[in-house]
Design a protein around this motif. Structure first.
Motif, PDB file in Angstrom:
ATOM      1  N   LEU A 184       0.850  -1.194   0.000  1.00 39.80           N
ATOM      2  CA  LEU A 184       0.000   0.000   0.000  1.00 39.80           C
ATOM      3  C   LEU A 184       0.883   1.240   0.000  1.00 39.80           C
ATOM      4  O   LEU A 184       1.808   1.351   0.811  1.00 39.80           O
ATOM      5  CB  LEU A 184      -0.908   0.009   1.230  1.00 39.80           C
ATOM      6  N   VAL A 185       0.586   2.166  -0.906  1.00 37.87           N
ATOM      7  CA  VAL A 185       1.261   3.469  -0.961  1.00 37.87           C
ATOM      8  C   VAL A 185       0.227   4.509  -0.554  1.00 37.87           C
ATOM      9  O   VAL A 185      -0.699   4.803  -1.308  1.00 37.87           O
ATOM     10  CB  VAL A 185       1.805   3.765  -2.366  1.00 37.87           C
ATOM     11  N   SER A 186       0.372   5.061   0.638  1.00 37.25           N
ATOM     12  CA  SER A 186      -0.637   5.958   1.199  1.00 37.25           C
ATOM     13  C   SER A 186      -0.007   7.334   1.403  1.00 37.25           C
ATOM     14  O   SER A 186       0.840   7.523   2.282  1.00 37.25           O
ATOM     15  CB  SER A 186      -1.148   5.395   2.537  1.00 37.25           C
ATOM     16  N   VAL A 187      -0.418   8.301   0.574  1.00 36.51           N
ATOM     17  CA  VAL A 187       0.193   9.632   0.579  1.00 36.51           C
ATOM     18  C   VAL A 187      -0.779  10.631   1.200  1.00 36.51           C
ATOM     19  O   VAL A 187      -1.910  10.779   0.743  1.00 36.51           O
ATOM     20  CB  VAL A 187       0.580  10.059  -0.841  1.00 36.51           C
ATOM     21  N   TYR A 188      -0.324  11.302   2.220  1.00 35.79           N
ATOM     22  CA  TYR A 188      -1.112  12.230   3.052  1.00 35.79           C
ATOM     23  C   TYR A 188      -2.584  11.832   3.141  1.00 35.79           C
ATOM     24  O   TYR A 188      -3.489  12.594   2.792  1.00 35.79           O
ATOM     25  CB  TYR A 188      -0.945  13.692   2.633  1.00 35.79           C
ATOM     26  N   PRO A 189      -2.862  10.629   3.681  1.00 34.34           N
ATOM     27  CA  PRO A 189      -4.248  10.150   3.740  1.00 34.34           C
ATOM     28  C   PRO A 189      -5.029  10.798   4.882  1.00 34.34           C
ATOM     29  O   PRO A 189      -4.460  11.241   5.885  1.00 34.34           O
ATOM     30  CB  PRO A 189      -4.071   8.658   4.025  1.00 34.34           C
ATOM     31  N   ALA A 190      -6.346  10.842   4.712  1.00 34.62           N
ATOM     32  CA  ALA A 190      -7.255  11.114   5.827  1.00 34.62           C
ATOM     33  C   ALA A 190      -7.735   9.753   6.302  1.00 34.62           C
ATOM     34  O   ALA A 190      -8.759   9.249   5.856  1.00 34.62           O
ATOM     35  CB  ALA A 190      -8.415  11.987   5.384  1.00 34.62           C
ATOM     36  N   ALA A 191      -6.961   9.131   7.173  1.00 35.03           N
ATOM     37  CA  ALA A 191      -7.271   7.779   7.633  1.00 35.03           C
ATOM     38  C   ALA A 191      -8.241   7.777   8.801  1.00 35.03           C
ATOM     39  O   ALA A 191      -8.635   6.712   9.279  1.00 35.03           O
ATOM     40  CB  ALA A 191      -5.980   7.056   8.033  1.00 35.03           C
ATOM     41  N   HIS A 192      -8.640   8.953   9.260  1.00 35.48           N
ATOM     42  CA  HIS A 192      -9.585   9.113  10.371  1.00 35.48           C
ATOM     43  C   HIS A 192     -10.596  10.183   9.986  1.00 35.48           C
ATOM     44  O   HIS A 192     -10.293  11.065   9.170  1.00 35.48           O
ATOM     45  CB  HIS A 192      -8.841   9.534  11.649  1.00 35.48           C
ATOM     46  N   PRO A 193     -11.779  10.176  10.592  1.00 32.25           N
ATOM     47  CA  PRO A 193     -12.806  11.145  10.191  1.00 32.25           C
ATOM     48  C   PRO A 193     -12.436  12.590  10.491  1.00 32.25           C
ATOM     49  O   PRO A 193     -12.890  13.493   9.786  1.00 32.25           O
ATOM     50  CB  PRO A 193     -14.044  10.705  10.969  1.00 32.25           C
ATOM     51  N   ASP A 194     -11.643  12.840  11.512  1.00 32.06           N
ATOM     52  CA  ASP A 194     -11.081  14.176  11.726  1.00 32.06           C
ATOM     53  C   ASP A 194      -9.566  14.012  11.704  1.00 32.06           C
ATOM     54  O   ASP A 194      -8.941  13.713  12.713  1.00 32.06           O
ATOM     55  CB  ASP A 194     -11.546  14.783  13.048  1.00 32.06           C
ATOM     56  N   GLY A 195      -9.003  14.167  10.503  1.00 36.76           N
ATOM     57  CA  GLY A 195      -7.601  13.846  10.308  1.00 36.76           C
ATOM     58  C   GLY A 195      -6.638  14.651  11.133  1.00 36.76           C
ATOM     59  O   GLY A 195      -5.518  14.210  11.406  1.00 36.76           O
ATOM     60  N   GLY A 196      -7.059  15.852  11.561  1.00 31.51           N
ATOM     61  CA  GLY A 196      -6.174  16.651  12.392  1.00 31.51           C
ATOM     62  C   GLY A 196      -6.132  16.201  13.833  1.00 31.51           C
ATOM     63  O   GLY A 196      -5.201  16.546  14.560  1.00 31.51           O
ATOM     64  N   CYS A 197      -7.146  15.436  14.249  1.00 32.59           N
ATOM     65  CA  CYS A 197      -7.240  14.992  15.648  1.00 32.59           C
ATOM     66  C   CYS A 197      -7.647  13.523  15.703  1.00 32.59           C
ATOM     67  O   CYS A 197      -8.729  13.186  16.207  1.00 32.59           O
ATOM     68  CB  CYS A 197      -8.240  15.841  16.416  1.00 32.59           C
ATOM     69  N   PRO A 198      -6.818  12.617  15.173  1.00 34.65           N
ATOM     70  CA  PRO A 198      -7.192  11.197  15.193  1.00 34.65           C
ATOM     71  C   PRO A 198      -7.347  10.689  16.614  1.00 34.65           C
ATOM     72  O   PRO A 198      -6.600  11.078  17.513  1.00 34.65           O
ATOM     73  CB  PRO A 198      -6.015  10.525  14.484  1.00 34.65           C
ATOM     74  N   GLY A 199      -8.329   9.845  16.820  1.00 30.06           N
ATOM     75  CA  GLY A 199      -8.567   9.296  18.154  1.00 30.06           C
ATOM     76  C   GLY A 199      -9.535  10.096  18.986  1.00 30.06           C
ATOM     77  O   GLY A 199      -9.958   9.645  20.047  1.00 30.06           O
ATOM     78  N   GLU A 200      -9.912  11.285  18.515  1.00 23.47           N
ATOM     79  CA  GLU A 200     -10.865  12.107  19.253  1.00 23.47           C
ATOM     80  C   GLU A 200     -12.227  12.055  18.573  1.00 23.47           C
ATOM     81  O   GLU A 200     -12.343  11.685  17.390  1.00 23.47           O
ATOM     82  CB  GLU A 200     -10.373  13.556  19.322  1.00 23.47           C
ATOM     83  N   ILE A 201     -13.264  12.438  19.299  1.00 25.43           N
ATOM     84  CA  ILE A 201     -14.595  12.522  18.709  1.00 25.43           C
ATOM     85  C   ILE A 201     -14.559  13.602  17.633  1.00 25.43           C
ATOM     86  O   ILE A 201     -14.112  14.719  17.885  1.00 25.43           O
ATOM     87  CB  ILE A 201     -15.643  12.854  19.777  1.00 25.43           C
ATOM     88  N   PRO A 202     -14.988  13.295  16.408  1.00 26.18           N
ATOM     89  CA  PRO A 202     -14.902  14.286  15.334  1.00 26.18           C
ATOM     90  C   PRO A 202     -15.634  15.579  15.667  1.00 26.18           C
ATOM     91  O   PRO A 202     -16.769  15.566  16.158  1.00 26.18           O
ATOM     92  CB  PRO A 202     -15.548  13.568  14.148  1.00 26.18           C
ATOM     93  N   ASP A 203     -14.983  16.696  15.421  1.00 29.84           N
ATOM     94  CA  ASP A 203     -15.560  18.013  15.642  1.00 29.84           C
ATOM     95  C   ASP A 203     -16.406  18.376  14.421  1.00 29.84           C
ATOM     96  O   ASP A 203     -15.872  18.534  13.324  1.00 29.84           O
ATOM     97  CB  ASP A 203     -14.430  19.025  15.823  1.00 29.84           C
ATOM     98  N   PRO A 204     -17.713  18.517  14.581  1.00 31.23           N
ATOM     99  CA  PRO A 204     -18.560  18.765  13.408  1.00 31.23           C
ATOM    100  C   PRO A 204     -18.265  20.095  12.720  1.00 31.23           C
ATOM    101  O   PRO A 204     -18.669  20.296  11.575  1.00 31.23           O
ATOM    102  CB  PRO A 204     -19.981  18.741  13.987  1.00 31.23           C
ATOM    103  N   THR A 205     -17.575  21.019  13.401  1.00 26.46           N
ATOM    104  CA  THR A 205     -17.230  22.293  12.772  1.00 26.46           C
ATOM    105  C   THR A 205     -15.904  22.231  12.018  1.00 26.46           C
ATOM    106  O   THR A 205     -15.560  23.164  11.300  1.00 26.46           O
ATOM    107  CB  THR A 205     -17.139  23.410  13.821  1.00 26.46           C
ATOM    108  N   SER A 206     -15.182  21.126  12.175  1.00 26.91           N
ATOM    109  CA  SER A 206     -13.900  20.990  11.493  1.00 26.91           C
ATOM    110  C   SER A 206     -14.120  20.763  10.006  1.00 26.91           C
ATOM    111  O   SER A 206     -14.946  19.933   9.616  1.00 26.91           O
ATOM    112  CB  SER A 206     -13.116  19.817  12.089  1.00 26.91           C
ATOM    113  N   PRO A 207     -13.367  21.471   9.144  1.00 29.59           N
ATOM    114  CA  PRO A 207     -13.513  21.221   7.700  1.00 29.59           C
ATOM    115  C   PRO A 207     -13.244  19.773   7.326  1.00 29.59           C
ATOM    116  O   PRO A 207     -13.919  19.218   6.452  1.00 29.59           O
ATOM    117  CB  PRO A 207     -12.486  22.169   7.077  1.00 29.59           C
ATOM    118  N   THR A 208     -12.269  19.140   7.998  1.00 31.20           N
ATOM    119  CA  THR A 208     -11.976  17.747   7.653  1.00 31.20           C
ATOM    120  C   THR A 208     -13.127  16.830   8.047  1.00 31.20           C
ATOM    121  O   THR A 208     -13.423  15.864   7.337  1.00 31.20           O
ATOM    122  CB  THR A 208     -10.674  17.276   8.324  1.00 31.20           C
ATOM    123  N   THR A 209     -13.806  17.134   9.151  1.00 31.88           N
ATOM    124  CA  THR A 209     -14.965  16.332   9.533  1.00 31.88           C
ATOM    125  C   THR A 209     -16.124  16.547   8.571  1.00 31.88           C
ATOM    126  O   THR A 209     -16.854  15.609   8.233  1.00 31.88           O
ATOM    127  CB  THR A 209     -15.402  16.659  10.967  1.00 31.88           C
TER     128      THR A 209
END
Length: 303
Positions: A184-209
């Motif tokens: 697997l070649v994974s380049v700057y992936p969003a591997a979590h629903p809030d990529g800036g804060c993996p492991g946290e509850i996704p912030d609905p105001t976050s653009p990534t969420t």
């Protein structure tokens, strides 16, 4: 506003989504990123041959393109490659798809670049994931004809949203009992629903969420490791290279994904590109791009 005036990346996500739904993919204002211009700028690409085709998926036909350089020293592997675009944009002629594939093919890594249905309205997971899986299965079935490789020598990879889709596709293949890629070649992936804060509850105001929810289709799907592979255990994944960028807000997601794979005993390489930001491989003039291309090519050769 014309399609040459708008910069989709500068718009708030809901506005970008609405604009693309109403107007389609905007024209790239750059005049030097078409294939002819790229081959003129980078003579090493001159020998790369391309062929356009389509892949049948459960949701219709998707364009794809084969890249091969008959004169390049063979790496022993080929790559099925998926571009990014926040799940709402992107296409085969963008540099993140076309130029990256040209560069890798020139280094002896044949590429099948593939497209997928965008999440513009009522389309959500699993539609684009299904398209990627269909392209992967097509590549395996026609590996020798398309890429000059045995099916078991094929790698799967993508950037940004493409990195998300390919990680999720591998989780789906694994859980379905199908063969997973050789790597697997994974380049700057969003591997979590809030990529800036993996492991946290996704912030609905976050653009990534917001991007993640538009892709996933529901709050429940935000917890599905088939949608975001970083939420899983990493077990059963093939050898992986994860590329993250020093200045990228999504860097924590890629790093956490790499750590999850390592904890599962996967042979994983984390490559941090100094000075780079998200989507840097979509800009051929960015000085941080070729080091990333070389890092990927070296990793593939070392398989």
């Amino acid at each position: 506003m014309t399609d040459t005036d708008v910069d989709i990346r500068s718009l708030p996500f809901p506005e970008a989504l609405r604009w693309l739904r109403e107007n389609g993919e905007p024209a790239d204002p750059r005049t030097d990123v078409d294939t002819a211009s790229l081959k003129s700028r980078f003579p090493r690409l001159a020998g790369v041959e391309t062929r356009d085709l389509t892949v049948e998926t459960p949701h219709g036909r998707q364009p794809a393109r084969v890249y091969r350089d008959p004169a390049a020293e063979a790496s022993g592997h080929a790559l099925v490659w998926v571009h990014g675009g926040a799940f709402i944009g992107g296409y085969l002629d963008m540099p993140e798809s076309n130029w990256v594939a040209l560069e890798l093919a020139a280094r002896g890594i044949p590429v099948l670049a593939v497209d997928y249905t965008k999440c513009l309205g009522d389309v959500h997971f699993p539609v684009p994931s299904d398209d990627v899986l269909a392209a992967w299965r097509y590549a395996r079935a026609h590996a020798d004809e398309l890429l000059g490789m045995d099916a078991d020598a094929l790698l799967l990879g993508g950037a940004s949203a493409g990195g998300t889709l390919t990680g999720g596709a591998i989780a789906r293949l694994r859980d379905a009992g199908e063969p997973v890629p050789a790597g697997l070649v994974s380049v700057y992936p969003a591997a979590h629903p809030d990529g800036g804060c993996p492991g946290e509850i996704p912030d609905p105001t976050s653009p990534t969420t917001q991007i993640a929810l538009n892709y996933a289709g529901s709050a429940e799907a935000l917890a599905d490791p088939h949608v975001f592979a970083g939420l899983g255990t990493g077990e059963g994944f093939p050898p992986t290279i994860v590329v993250v960028c020093e200045k990228d807000a999504l860097r924590p997601s890629g790093e956490a994904f790499a750590a999850t794979l390592a904890d599962a005993g996967v042979d994983v390489t984390l490559h941090v590109e100094p000075g780079a930001d998200h989507a840097h491989i979509n800009e051929p003039s960015d000085p941080t791009v070729l080091p990333t291309i070389e890092a990927i090519a070296d990793w593939v050769r070392a398989r």
